[in-house]
Design an enzyme around this catalytic site. Structure first.
Site, mmCIF file in Angstrom:
data_model
loop_
_atom_site.group_PDB
_atom_site.id
_atom_site.type_symbol
_atom_site.label_atom_id
_atom_site.label_comp_id
_atom_site.label_asym_id
_atom_site.label_seq_id
_atom_site.Cartn_x
_atom_site.Cartn_y
_atom_site.Cartn_z
ATOM 1 N N ASP A 96 0.847 -1.193 0.000
ATOM 2 C CA ASP A 96 0.000 0.000 0.000
ATOM 3 C C ASP A 96 0.885 1.246 0.000
ATOM 4 O O ASP A 96 1.832 1.340 0.795
ATOM 5 C CB ASP A 96 -0.903 -0.014 1.239
ATOM 6 C CG ASP A 96 -1.929 1.093 1.224
ATOM 7 O OD1 ASP A 96 -3.000 0.880 0.642
ATOM 8 O OD2 ASP A 96 -1.653 2.155 1.797
ATOM 9 N N HIS A 109 -5.686 14.687 -8.542
ATOM 10 C CA HIS A 109 -5.804 13.272 -8.883
ATOM 11 C C HIS A 109 -4.949 12.878 -10.078
ATOM 12 O O HIS A 109 -4.551 11.719 -10.194
ATOM 13 C CB HIS A 109 -7.268 12.919 -9.151
ATOM 14 C CG HIS A 109 -8.103 12.900 -7.908
ATOM 15 N ND1 HIS A 109 -8.158 11.809 -7.070
ATOM 16 C CD2 HIS A 109 -8.891 13.857 -7.346
ATOM 17 C CE1 HIS A 109 -8.962 12.082 -6.045
ATOM 18 N NE2 HIS A 109 -9.422 13.318 -6.192
ATOM 19 N N GLU A 139 -4.884 2.430 -4.013
ATOM 20 C CA GLU A 139 -3.423 2.528 -4.016
ATOM 21 C C GLU A 139 -2.759 1.253 -3.515
ATOM 22 O O GLU A 139 -1.587 1.254 -3.153
ATOM 23 C CB GLU A 139 -2.967 3.712 -3.152
ATOM 24 C CG GLU A 139 -3.242 3.581 -1.676
ATOM 25 C CD GLU A 139 -4.616 4.110 -1.257
ATOM 26 O OE1 GLU A 139 -4.748 4.501 -0.090
ATOM 27 O OE2 GLU A 139 -5.527 4.148 -2.095
#
Length: 227
Positions: A96, A109, A139
């Site tokens: 992650d 973004h 993610e």
């Protein structure tokens, strides 16, 4: 993928061609318009197959492909175990990107998407050809390491983490950011399989699905302990 253009119309030749990898055939003398249409359709079908297997943004494997490949490795694991052959461990890493929301909130973004693409490309370049990199969602990435012990998977993760941490991202002019990630690792070997899953049969779809989900769950637990 390829299309066979042949002057032989017997079924044996056609079947042999398809078994060897052909996706279509055209009999001679070939009509160029028809051949062009068949090629165009083959390219479209190939594109759709790739879209079904990969994540559209990062171009690495998607979640479905990850589970399919993990279950395939579990089938091999079970077969070798049943036959009394040497059984290699399987390792799964759930990874992650740290503080990813701050990247989106601070720089937008588009920059967040760039970080995801850069991370996926970096992982694909640093791992073995037999390893699988997939985007699991958001993610989070899932890595599959066939024939890999926990120690080897951890060593790979540590090396990748160290090298990745030295990359400077430039979300805008005169701004540099370092991106890090955290991970959890789960490994299945004959000892852990016997201790945790007992008589669960890996020759069944249900058995493989159960073990695959438990491995991901264990790696996810490790990830959030690190977080």
């Amino acid at each position: 993928d390829y299309i066979i253009v042949t002057g032989q119309d017997d079924e044996g030749t056609i079947v042999q061609g398809i078994r060897s990898g052909a996706i279509d055939f055209v009999e001679k003398p070939a009509n160029l318009q028809l051949l062009g249409a068949r090629v165009e359709m083959a390219l479209i079908n190939r594109q759709y197959r790739n879209m079904a297997l990969t994540d559209s943004m990062t171009r690495v494997a998607n979640k479905g492909t990850f589970f399919d490949q993990l279950q395939y490795q579990l089938a091999l694991f079970g077969r070798h175990l049943q036959d009394g052959r040497t059984v290699d461990p399987i390792s799964v890493t759930m990874m992650d990107i740290d503080h990813f929301k701050k990247v989106n909130d601070s720089f937008g973004h588009m920059e967040g998407d760039y970080v995801l693409k850069k991370t996926a490309a970096y992982l694909g370049q640093r791992l073995r050809a037999t390893d699988l990199v997939s985007r699991f969602g958001g993610e989070e990435f899932a890595l599959l390491f066939p024939e890999t012990s926990f120690e080897a998977a951890y060593a790979t993760y540590s090396r990748v983490l160290w090298d990745f941490g030295k990359i400077a991202f430039q979300p805008k002019k005169d701004v540099e950011r370092k991106i890090t990630f955290s991970a959890g690792i789960a490994t299945l070997n004959p000892t852990s399989y016997d201790a945790i899953f007992g008589d669960l049969c890996l020759s069944t779809q249900e058995g493989r699905e159960h073990v695959a989900k438990e491995m991901v769950k264990a790696a996810d637990w490790g990830l959030y302990q690190v977080k």
